[in-house]
Scaffold this motif. Structure first.
Motif, PDB file in Angstrom:
ATOM      1  N   ASN A 105      -8.726   3.319   5.689  1.00 40.59           N
ATOM      2  CA  ASN A 105      -7.633   4.065   5.046  1.00 40.59           C
ATOM      3  C   ASN A 105      -7.863   4.090   3.543  1.00 40.59           C
ATOM      4  N   MET A 106      -7.376   5.199   2.887  1.00 35.68           N
ATOM      5  CA  MET A 106      -7.518   5.321   1.450  1.00 35.68           C
ATOM      6  C   MET A 106      -6.478   6.307   0.916  1.00 35.68           C
TER       7      MET A 106
ATOM      8  N   MET B 265       0.831  -1.211   0.000  1.00 31.10           N
ATOM      9  CA  MET B 265       0.000   0.000   0.000  1.00 31.10           C
ATOM     10  C   MET B 265       0.865   1.260   0.000  1.00 31.10           C
ATOM     11  N   ASP B 266       0.247   2.305  -0.468  1.00 27.27           N
ATOM     12  CA  ASP B 266       0.929   3.596  -0.510  1.00 27.27           C
ATOM     13  C   ASP B 266       1.272   4.039   0.911  1.00 27.27           C
ATOM     14  N   LYS B 267       2.507   4.513   1.071  1.00 30.69           N
ATOM     15  CA  LYS B 267       2.928   4.958   2.394  1.00 30.69           C
ATOM     16  C   LYS B 267       2.335   6.313   2.747  1.00 30.69           C
ATOM     17  N   ASN B 268       1.849   7.040   1.760  1.00 28.34           N
ATOM     18  CA  ASN B 268       1.211   8.333   1.993  1.00 28.34           C
ATOM     19  C   ASN B 268      -0.293   8.154   1.785  1.00 28.34           C
ATOM     20  N   TYR B 269      -1.034   8.101   2.864  1.00 25.09           N
ATOM     21  CA  TYR B 269      -2.465   7.837   2.784  1.00 25.09           C
ATOM     22  C   TYR B 269      -3.173   8.602   3.890  1.00 25.09           C
ATOM     23  N   ILE B 270      -4.518   8.577   3.834  1.00 23.13           N
ATOM     24  CA  ILE B 270      -5.314   9.261   4.862  1.00 23.13           C
ATOM     25  C   ILE B 270      -6.228   8.260   5.545  1.00 23.13           C
TER      26      ILE B 270
END
Length: 386
Positions: free
Chosen positions: A43-44, A1-6
């Protein structure tokens, strides 16, 4: 998964329906968890957040970002605060710079030598407001001051933060010795009727009771014989006292014109640099025809320290001309006050008052008062014989 997420919170009566519609629309959600019956968290990717708003509207849910995760968000926060960081760095640098500059010079211990003479000598030696402390050699400045001002016997300069303290010990100077060989006359400094003539040296030309004019020789340094021929020239010494007078005449019309403030005030501010250059923040134009002007000056403070920049504030209080019909008694009071004010300005403070005289004349449309003060004072002064 992307390490930069919200991380997103969704709240509604049917949050599961919201999750299902988001997945059906191709959005990637992970770490989905239920917080309560009406709340879920997941998370997304940040770029997909805008797409879930219309889904939230359809399912009557509310979504909000709980937190942002990853280096990119930290970098954004730092970037948004870059001006704050730059300001903080500049602030620290200014504190360091200003703390190493002399902003105030305090002179103590001097009684005879005035501050301006000492400051002028310090300036010439390299110590003045605005000087960088590392460029100052205190011992050299002390020696320079002692050489420049002979009335000083000891000088000690110390630095306390941004202040330079100059401690002075003055030399006991020998009394001034008159040059008795220098030819001098004693003359009258003003008109008067003589009350006392003390001639210690020279030829007395006047006596008590004589009326003398300003500039008249009272005790001559030129000694003459009985045939009025000069036989010696010397320095005349002595003191001469006389009755003198001070007069003030004032007229005040019964139709008295005077000025009164309206309450309106204009304020103008500008700054004066050490080189006397003036900086105005805006154009100052006083529109009042009649006004009282008051000027206030103060040193500009930077980070709590006095700077060499002076802030000048000018106040203009508008006045208007008014006319008041006075009675004779009121006009006399006004004229008397005006005369008293004038006499206070022109009379020496240490004068001996012998008599006061007061006259008034009432005319058709005005009053005139005359105040005469008779005094006794020393009128003699030296004048070189040429």
């Amino acid at each position: 998964m992307d390490k930069n997420y919200i991380t997103v919170d969704v709240e509604g009566l049917n949050p599961e329906k919201f999750i299902n519609l988001a997945v059906i629309n191709g959005l990637t959600l992970w770490d989905i968890e239920r917080l309560s019956i009406t709340n879920m968290r997941f998370n997304m990717k940040e770029k997909d957040f805008k797409q879930i708003r219309h889904i939230a509207k359809k399912t009557h849910c509310r979504v909000k970002i709980a937190r942002k995760n990853g280096f990119i968000f930290l970098f954004r926060r730092l970037f948004k605060r870059i001006f704050f960081i730059i300001g903080l760095v500049i602030f620290v640098l200014l504190i360091y710079i200003f703390s190493n500059i002399i902003w105030n010079i305090e002179i103590v211990g001097n009684k005879v030598v005035n501050d301006q003479l000492i400051l002028k000598s310090l300036n010439k030696a390299g110590l003045k407001v605005g000087t960088y402390k590392k460029n100052i050699n205190l011992r050299d400045i002390e020696n320079s001051l002692l050489k420049d001002i002979k009335e000083l016997s000891m000088v000690t300069i110390s630095l306390d933060g941004t202040k330079a303290k100059v401690e002075i010990v003055e030399r006991t100077m020998p009394p001034t010795i008159l040059d008795l060989e220098k030819p001098m006359n004693i003359v009258a400094a003003k008109d008067g009727i003589l009350t006392k003539v003390i001639a210690l040296k020279g030829q007395k030309l006047v006596k008590e009771g004589d009326f003398v004019k300003k500039g008249q020789i009272l005790i001559s340094g030129v000694i003459k014989d009985h045939e009025n021929l000069p036989i010696d020239v010397t320095r005349a010494l002595g003191e001469v006292y006389a009755k003198t007078w001070y007069e003030s005449i004032k007229e005040v019309p019964l139709k008295y014109r005077y000025f009164e403030r309206t309450g309106k005030c204009e304020k103008f501010i500008y700054f004066v640099l050490p080189n006397n250059k003036i900086i105005k923040l805006w154009s100052n134009i006083n529109k009042f025809q009649f006004y009282d002007k008051i000027i206030e000056k103060e040193q500009v403070k930077l980070l709590g320290f006095n700077s060499p920049v002076t802030k000048v504030t000018e106040y203009y209080y508008e006045k208007i001309e008014k006319i008041k019909n006075l009675s004779y008694n009121e006009a006399i009071d006004v004229a008397t006050n005006l005369a008293d004010e004038e006499l206070i300005k022109i009379m020496p403070k240490d004068i001996k008052i012998l008599e006061r005289k007061y006259d008034k004349i009432l005319m058709k449309d005005k009053v005139r008062i005359r105040k005469l003060i008779l005094t006794e004072e020393k009128i003699s002064k030296e004048e070189e014989i040429k």
